[in-house]
Design a protein around this motif. Sequence first.
Motif, PDB file in Angstrom:
ATOM      1  N   THR A  12      31.898  28.757  34.303  1.00 37.08           N
ATOM      2  CA  THR A  12      32.588  29.976  34.724  1.00 37.08           C
ATOM      3  C   THR A  12      34.112  29.846  34.661  1.00 37.08           C
ATOM      4  OG1 THR A  12      32.554  29.297  37.058  1.00 37.08           O
ATOM      5  CG2 THR A  12      30.695  30.617  36.265  1.00 37.08           C
ATOM      6  N   TYR A  34      26.382  26.174  36.135  1.00 39.32           N
ATOM      7  CA  TYR A  34      27.175  26.846  37.160  1.00 39.32           C
ATOM      8  C   TYR A  34      26.502  26.645  38.508  1.00 39.32           C
ATOM      9  CZ  TYR A  34      23.473  30.349  36.969  1.00 39.32           C
ATOM     10  OH  TYR A  34      22.243  30.973  37.005  1.00 39.32           O
ATOM     11  N   ALA A  38      28.292  30.852  42.097  1.00 41.67           N
ATOM     12  CA  ALA A  38      29.265  31.334  41.104  1.00 41.67           C
ATOM     13  C   ALA A  38      28.594  32.147  40.002  1.00 41.67           C
ATOM     14  CB  ALA A  38      30.005  30.153  40.485  1.00 41.67           C
ATOM     15  N   SER A  39      27.325  32.481  40.188  1.00 41.68           N
ATOM     16  CA  SER A  39      26.557  33.106  39.106  1.00 41.68           C
ATOM     17  C   SER A  39      27.096  34.467  38.693  1.00 41.68           C
ATOM     18  CB  SER A  39      25.080  33.241  39.522  1.00 41.68           C
ATOM     19  OG  SER A  39      24.962  34.039  40.684  1.00 41.68           O
ATOM     20  N   ASN A  41      30.289  35.192  38.607  1.00 36.97           N
ATOM     21  CA  ASN A  41      31.672  35.028  38.165  1.00 36.97           C
ATOM     22  C   ASN A  41      31.719  34.656  36.687  1.00 36.97           C
ATOM     23  OD1 ASN A  41      34.464  34.874  38.404  1.00 36.97           O
ATOM     24  ND2 ASN A  41      34.425  32.730  38.996  1.00 36.97           N
ATOM     25  N   LEU A  42      31.163  35.545  35.859  1.00 38.56           N
ATOM     26  CA  LEU A  42      31.047  35.255  34.432  1.00 38.56           C
ATOM     27  C   LEU A  42      32.006  36.089  33.581  1.00 38.56           C
ATOM     28  CD1 LEU A  42      27.138  35.117  34.298  1.00 38.56           C
ATOM     29  CD2 LEU A  42      28.714  33.173  34.349  1.00 38.56           C
ATOM     30  N   TRP A  43      33.027  36.650  34.201  1.00 34.15           N
ATOM     31  CA  TRP A  43      33.906  37.566  33.492  1.00 34.15           C
ATOM     32  C   TRP A  43      34.671  36.903  32.340  1.00 34.15           C
ATOM     33  CZ3 TRP A  43      39.240  36.976  33.252  1.00 34.15           C
ATOM     34  CH2 TRP A  43      39.836  36.114  34.184  1.00 34.15           C
ATOM     35  N   ARG A  44      34.939  35.605  32.468  1.00 32.35           N
ATOM     36  CA  ARG A  44      35.671  34.936  31.392  1.00 32.35           C
ATOM     37  C   ARG A  44      34.835  34.864  30.116  1.00 32.35           C
ATOM     38  NH1 ARG A  44      37.079  32.324  36.158  1.00 32.35           N
ATOM     39  NH2 ARG A  44      39.340  32.245  36.557  1.00 32.35           N
ATOM     40  N   LEU A  51      29.200  35.712  26.259  1.00 32.52           N
ATOM     41  CA  LEU A  51      28.261  35.601  27.371  1.00 32.52           C
ATOM     42  C   LEU A  51      26.804  35.594  26.904  1.00 32.52           C
ATOM     43  CD1 LEU A  51      27.615  35.451  30.373  1.00 32.52           C
ATOM     44  CD2 LEU A  51      27.881  37.946  30.498  1.00 32.52           C
ATOM     45  N   LEU A  56      22.629  29.699  30.151  1.00 32.33           N
ATOM     46  CA  LEU A  56      23.138  29.398  31.485  1.00 32.33           C
ATOM     47  C   LEU A  56      22.068  28.727  32.333  1.00 32.33           C
ATOM     48  CD1 LEU A  56      25.023  32.751  32.178  1.00 32.33           C
ATOM     49  CD2 LEU A  56      26.008  30.582  31.406  1.00 32.33           C
ATOM     50  N   ARG A 347      38.115  39.962  40.531  1.00 28.89           N
ATOM     51  CA  ARG A 347      37.724  38.893  39.605  1.00 28.89           C
ATOM     52  C   ARG A 347      38.783  38.611  38.545  1.00 28.89           C
ATOM     53  NH1 ARG A 347      33.117  40.988  35.336  1.00 28.89           N
ATOM     54  NH2 ARG A 347      34.331  42.584  34.310  1.00 28.89           N
TER      55      ARG A 347
END
Length: 348
Positions: A12, A34, A38-39, A41-44, A51, A56, A347
């Motif tokens: 993440t 991850y 934090a599951s 928090n994948l915006w990056r 993605l 994952l 985020r």
Amino acid sequence: MAQRTALITGITGQDAAYLAKFLLEKDYRVVGTYRRTASSNLWRLEEMGVLDRVELIPMDLLEMTNVVRVIQKVRPSEVYNLGAQSFVGVSFEQAVYTSQVNAIGVCYLLEAVRALDGAARFYQASTSEMFGKVREEPQNEDTPFYPRSPYAVAKVYAHYMTVNYREAHGLHASCGILFNHESPLRGREFVTRKITASLAKIAHGQQDVLELGNLEAKRDWGYAADYVRGMWMMLQHPHGDDYVLATGESHSVREFVDKAAECAGFRLAWEGEAVSARGIDRASGKTIVRVNPDFFRPAEVESLRGDASKARRVLGWQPEVTFEQLVEIMMRADMDRAARGRLLHLRF
């Protein structure tokens, strides 16, 4: 040639997103781990457009059996350990947790790799913070460490444990002693991203003032995409080793603010010194930057500047993005986000 599999812990985070994209473009199978918390928090990974191409898997670095099972299931050809409690400031308040994750968690990973068959190549994310109260400038692979935070102390343990597994057990294990590397994917708890996000919000009337700690602290700042390329290059070399990745230039927090403010359309005039320093917008006369003593570290690292000559000589690595270009890249991204109201979302 069979497709290679890369396991990236801390998927993440900033570096993991850039690394995942880099490896996918080289036709790797990329598996990212991850923490369950934090599951979301994948915006990056979304920002990088990868993605849906990354597998994952939840994994907790503090649970040895979990780490072993993941290594056995994935059977990676390369392991990039980017998972950590990565915020230096937080480490002073969470010293035990930081030590467990950043030190003991690395030992669990190394042991899991060794127990499987020892064939996977291992990358450990070391850090320039290990130099701390620096003994020489610039810092290279032979510069003694003098860590000044629980984060850095834990990273020193992990660094030497990686070296020990390389020397004692024959693992292809490398430590990347990376100096500060930034991007639009940096978390807003880091000073560079705090600067660009806050100035973008100020420029769009969404915030009044940017508060910072030590304006005179100096760092060697580079672009994250350049540095993940260096990580990969370390694991392609026939032998594991330790490498500094850095630009060789040092700039103060104040310099970063000045350049970012210029990109945001401000011209700053500075008044006062130390904790009384203020950055005033020349056009409006408003104070838009001020110092908050609460943001000073209990033990400050005043200046870091790296010597990456070994990486240039052995790996052929060198940074491509300059300090000025880095600030512009980050500032443009956050100005765009602010214009669309996206910086109002936590985020980002």
